[in-house]
Design a protein around this motif. Structure first.
Motif, PDB file in Angstrom:
ATOM      1  N   LEU A 227       7.406 -45.630 -18.775  1.00 14.09           N
ATOM      2  CA  LEU A 227       7.991 -44.507 -18.054  1.00 14.09           C
ATOM      3  C   LEU A 227       8.200 -43.332 -19.017  1.00 14.09           C
ATOM      4  CD1 LEU A 227       8.701 -45.014 -15.127  1.00 14.09           C
ATOM      5  CD2 LEU A 227      11.059 -45.366 -15.824  1.00 14.09           C
ATOM      6  N   PRO A 228       7.586 -42.168 -18.746  1.00 15.65           N
ATOM      7  CA  PRO A 228       7.821 -41.025 -19.647  1.00 15.65           C
ATOM      8  C   PRO A 228       9.318 -40.700 -19.647  1.00 15.65           C
ATOM      9  CG  PRO A 228       6.007 -40.586 -18.158  1.00 15.65           C
ATOM     10  CD  PRO A 228       6.654 -41.833 -17.668  1.00 15.65           C
ATOM     11  N   ASN A 229       9.952 -40.851 -20.819  1.00 13.74           N
ATOM     12  CA  ASN A 229      11.422 -40.887 -20.833  1.00 13.74           C
ATOM     13  C   ASN A 229      12.095 -39.602 -20.352  1.00 13.74           C
ATOM     14  OD1 ASN A 229      10.605 -39.533 -23.100  1.00 13.74           O
ATOM     15  ND2 ASN A 229      11.433 -41.025 -24.550  1.00 13.74           N
ATOM     16  N   LEU A 230      11.571 -38.443 -20.791  1.00 12.12           N
ATOM     17  CA  LEU A 230      12.227 -37.200 -20.385  1.00 12.12           C
ATOM     18  C   LEU A 230      12.094 -36.973 -18.876  1.00 12.12           C
ATOM     19  CD1 LEU A 230      13.720 -34.651 -21.286  1.00 12.12           C
ATOM     20  CD2 LEU A 230      11.535 -33.531 -21.507  1.00 12.12           C
ATOM     21  N   LEU A 231      10.884 -37.213 -18.342  1.00 12.61           N
ATOM     22  CA  LEU A 231      10.678 -37.009 -16.902  1.00 12.61           C
ATOM     23  C   LEU A 231      11.598 -37.913 -16.087  1.00 12.61           C
ATOM     24  CD1 LEU A 231       6.827 -36.655 -16.539  1.00 12.61           C
ATOM     25  CD2 LEU A 231       8.541 -35.046 -15.758  1.00 12.61           C
ATOM     26  N   PHE A 232      11.730 -39.177 -16.519  1.00  7.26           N
ATOM     27  CA  PHE A 232      12.586 -40.094 -15.778  1.00  7.26           C
ATOM     28  C   PHE A 232      14.042 -39.625 -15.839  1.00  7.26           C
ATOM     29  CE2 PHE A 232      14.827 -44.351 -15.631  1.00  7.26           C
ATOM     30  CZ  PHE A 232      14.789 -44.406 -14.258  1.00  7.26           C
TER      31      PHE A 232
ATOM     32  N   MET B 219      15.002 -36.600 -16.209  1.00  4.94           N
ATOM     33  CA  MET B 219      15.094 -35.411 -15.363  1.00  4.94           C
ATOM     34  C   MET B 219      15.308 -35.803 -13.901  1.00  4.94           C
ATOM     35  SD  MET B 219      11.957 -33.292 -17.093  1.00  4.94           S
ATOM     36  CE  MET B 219      11.728 -31.992 -15.891  1.00  4.94           C
ATOM     37  N   VAL B 220      14.542 -36.804 -13.444  1.00  2.00           N
ATOM     38  CA  VAL B 220      14.674 -37.256 -12.056  1.00  2.00           C
ATOM     39  C   VAL B 220      16.090 -37.766 -11.804  1.00  2.00           C
ATOM     40  CG1 VAL B 220      13.930 -39.002 -10.402  1.00  2.00           C
ATOM     41  CG2 VAL B 220      12.236 -37.816 -11.783  1.00  2.00           C
ATOM     42  N   VAL B 221      16.579 -38.624 -12.709  1.00  2.00           N
ATOM     43  CA  VAL B 221      17.905 -39.219 -12.514  1.00  2.00           C
ATOM     44  C   VAL B 221      18.975 -38.133 -12.482  1.00  2.00           C
ATOM     45  CG1 VAL B 221      19.649 -40.721 -13.553  1.00  2.00           C
ATOM     46  CG2 VAL B 221      17.259 -41.418 -13.548  1.00  2.00           C
TER      47      VAL B 221
ATOM     48  N   MET C 192      18.674 -34.924 -11.878  1.00  7.08           N
ATOM     49  CA  MET C 192      18.570 -34.026 -10.734  1.00  7.08           C
ATOM     50  C   MET C 192      19.100 -34.692  -9.455  1.00  7.08           C
ATOM     51  SD  MET C 192      15.291 -32.116  -9.071  1.00  7.08           S
ATOM     52  CE  MET C 192      14.902 -33.281  -7.792  1.00  7.08           C
TER      53      MET C 192
ATOM     54  N   GLY D 249      17.125 -31.092 -24.939  1.00 13.46           N
ATOM     55  CA  GLY D 249      15.952 -30.870 -24.106  1.00 13.46           C
ATOM     56  C   GLY D 249      16.324 -30.750 -22.645  1.00 13.46           C
TER      57      GLY D 249
ATOM     58  N   LEU E  76      16.217 -27.331 -20.162  1.00 13.71           N
ATOM     59  CA  LEU E  76      15.512 -27.243 -18.884  1.00 13.71           C
ATOM     60  C   LEU E  76      16.446 -26.890 -17.727  1.00 13.71           C
ATOM     61  CD1 LEU E  76      13.208 -30.381 -19.200  1.00 13.71           C
ATOM     62  CD2 LEU E  76      12.502 -27.992 -19.316  1.00 13.71           C
TER      63      LEU E  76
END
Lengths: 302, 328
Positions: free
Chosen positions: A146-151, A153-155, A157, A238, A242
């Motif tokens: 799982l790409p850590n930053l994207l995950f 970000m989802v959580v 948000m 990071g 964003l």
């Protein structure tokens, strides 16, 4: 000395006082090595200054960080606000001091969570082996993919960007390296004779895991824990860059993100908070490297 | 060709495990939507400026949000298998179309940055491993320390201030300048010109990592028994370093290139945001601003897919470099 020499005319081998090294405990030895490491001590000093500033600073310097106090985009040194103001006329120094509190708190909280999850999963996998190991390692692999930053970000948000949620999100995506290291240490140590001895006198699994193996696996884990504070701070920076930061709190990454559209008018607005992040993480890295050298003197060749 | 049978088998096993991982990502996606407070319909209604309770209920039924969790997971899985990652509420387009239009720039950025970092990092690491107290060696140590500690988005901004503002050599942002160059070569040059700074930013972080890794790994290999044997045989220094040592020292680099791909994508999100590079990262950033959940989840799934494919590729590459690994 001379009296003794005349009284006992023995061969010179015995009385010559050979400088026998004083017995030093391993912990003390480690600290001595750390103390002699200039880079690590420098890192420790920087870190202490930053931590003390972020604890005491907001009490001594009471300018509100999120209110307009002066003309927007005032450069540093041209008003009573030392580091100048941002595009909304907010005091940069106040933001820096208050943001440090948030950044460091989240960094530490997320690192604690990272270590808790990582050590628990790694310890269980390494100690029990078999299907427990297979299952837990699949879970670890999943979180590695799982790409850590994207995950994160989802959580953040989906569950609103509060400080707690951000720390939890960082902890959830960062524990895999700790888990792998803990597992490897447990696999190695559980075969040691002293562990077998403990087992033979009837020590239960939980005693073996927490009281026997974990303390012996601690040195490399301490280094990883120290370094994970640094990566958690970078991660938080990071996310808040964003725009995923608590709207009621200042943070260094958010200051860089807020001022980014105005880099042409306010170089200081993006440079100074970023420099603060850089210095903090650099200090942590230096301390971590110093610990590493002090704990594993044989590996000092890097 | 008999030899290849176990390889095929282990690749098949790898693919099965990949499919399982992707399935887990999808399940996680639906669980997150289910567990999160508020749902996509609320966001949609907010966008439309309010709706009657009947309409909201109808919309929920359309998206299957009124059903229990396990059915929602089923609906989501079924859609994804048919190539449907949902519908972007903001762009009013299928998420797959959106992702397809953004994937090219992201891949261009990531591969440029990663390959340059690996190649330059290996060279730096190999040279500094041979002279451990040289200036180059200290440079590698300082570079890796700085690269580990500096936030990637801040490095990007500092590079913009230096190389686009103070010395206007490279453009500040974007992937093309809109001056209507039509020739293919002109277009390629324009994109390359815009690519330099973002790729440099992303690459610097990984250069720091790979030069340190290559250095450590090379030092370790140079002390191995077979290197001493090779030296004792009277082989030239060059032959020992490049034929015997490098091939072994490069193995951990290949492993990490695969393992780290997820983090590279994360780094790309930040770098693309700084440089307004029109890839998946800026799309992710925009979907956060617009609370566009389906798009963000689609990007998460698609990036996971890229990571596992990358892992598979590095695995195959590893087998080529290290013939000792046949199965397992």
């Amino acid at each position: 000395m001379s009296d003794r020499a005349t009284e006992m005319p023995t061969p010179p081998a015995l009385p010559t006082p050979i400088a026998v090294p004083e017995a030093v405990s391993p912990t003390r030895q480690t600290w001595q090595m750390f103390y002699q490491n200039r880079a690590a001590m420098l890192g420790l000093c920087i870190l202490l200054v930053i931590i003390i500033t972020s604890i005491v600073g907001p009490l001594l310097y009471t300018v509100p960080p999120r209110e307009m106090v002066w003309m927007p985009l005032t450069p540093p040194g041209q008003s009573e606000y030392l580091l100048g103001t941002d595009y909304l006329g907010r005091d940069l120094l106040a933001g820096l001091i208050n943001g440090g509190r948030v950044t460091i708190t989240i960094g530490f909280a997320a690192a604690v969570l990272t270590v808790l999850i990582g050590v628990t999963i790694g310890a269980l996998a390494g100690f029990f082996g078999g299907w427990v190991d297979t299952t837990l390692m699949k879970v670890t692999e999943f979180f590695q993919v799982l790409p850590n930053l994207l995950f994160a970000m989802v959580v953040v948000m989906l569950f609103s960007p509060t400080l707690t949620n951000i720390a939890i999100a960082i902890g959830i995506v960062s524990w895999t390296a700790t888990a792998r290291l803990t597992r490897a240490e447990f696999l190695r140590i559980r075969e040691m004779d002293y562990v077998k001895a403990e087992r033979s006198i009837g020590a239960g699994n939980s005693r073996l895991i927490w009281k026997v193996i974990l303390p012996n696996a601690a040195p490399p884990l301490i280094i990883v824990a120290a370094l994970s504070i640094g990566s958690a701070i970078l991660f938080e920076a990071g996310l808040s860059f964003l725009g995923l930061s608590d709207p009621n709190a200042m943070s260094w990454g958010r200051m860089v993100g807020d001022n980014r559209p105005y880099i042409l008018d306010s170089v200081w607005g993006v440079t100074i908070p970023g420099l603060a992040i850089f210095l903090t993480v650099l200090a942590i890295s230096l301390v971590g490297d110093g610990l590493n050298d002090a704990i594993n003197p044989k590996l000092r060749q890097r | 060709m008999v030899k290849s049978a176990p390889v095929v088998k282990s690749v098949l096993r790898k693919i099965a495990s990949i499919l399982l991982l992707l399935l887990a990502v999808l399940v996680l996606n639906s669980v997150l939507i289910y567990a999160a407070p508020g749902d996509p319909v609320e966001a949609l209604v907010g966008e439309m400026g309010g709706a009657t309770p009947e309409l909201i209920a109808e919309l929920r039924a359309t998206y299957g949000l009124d059903r229990p969790l396990w059915q929602q997971i089923g609906v989501y899985l079924g859609n994804v298998v048919q190539g449907d990652l949902g519908h972007s509420l903001y762009y009013d387009q299928p998420v797959t179309t959106l992702i397809a239009s953004r994937i090219g720039p992201t891949l261009l950025l990531i591969t440029t940055a990663l390959f340059s970092a690996i190649i330059v990092g290996t060279i730096l690491g190999v040279f500094s491993a041979q002279r451990r107290n040289s200036t180059l060696s200290h440079f590698v140590t300082v570079l890796s320390l700085a690269g580990f500690s500096a936030p990637v988005f801040w490095i990007g901004i500092m590079l913009i201030l230096l190389l686009s503002v103070s010395f206007p050599i490279f453009p500040i942002s974007g992937m093309t300048s809109s001056d209507g160059t039509t020739s293919t070569l002109g277009y390629a040059m324009d994109v390359a010109h815009h690519l330099v700074l973002p790729a440099l930013t992303l690459g610097l972080i990984y250069l720091a990592f790979y030069s340190r890794l290559a250095r450590t790994s090379m030092i370790e290999v140079l002390e191995a028994d077979y290197i001493r044997t090779a030296r004792a045989k009277g082989l030239s220094r060059r032959s020992v370093v490049y034929k015997h040592a490098l091939r072994n020292a490069i193995l951990p680099i290949v492993t990490f290139a695969g393992l780290q791909f997820g983090q590279v994508i994360s780094g790309a999100v930040l770098v693309e945001t700084v440089f307004a590079w029109p890839g998946l990262g800026t799309l992710a950033f925009d979907s956060i601003l617009r609370r566009d959940t389906p798009t963000l989840l689609g990007i998460l799934f698609f990036s996971s897919l890229m990571v596992v494919v990358m892992n598979l590729l590095t695995d195959l590459l590893y087998r080529r470099i290290d013939p000792r690994i046949k199965t397992s």
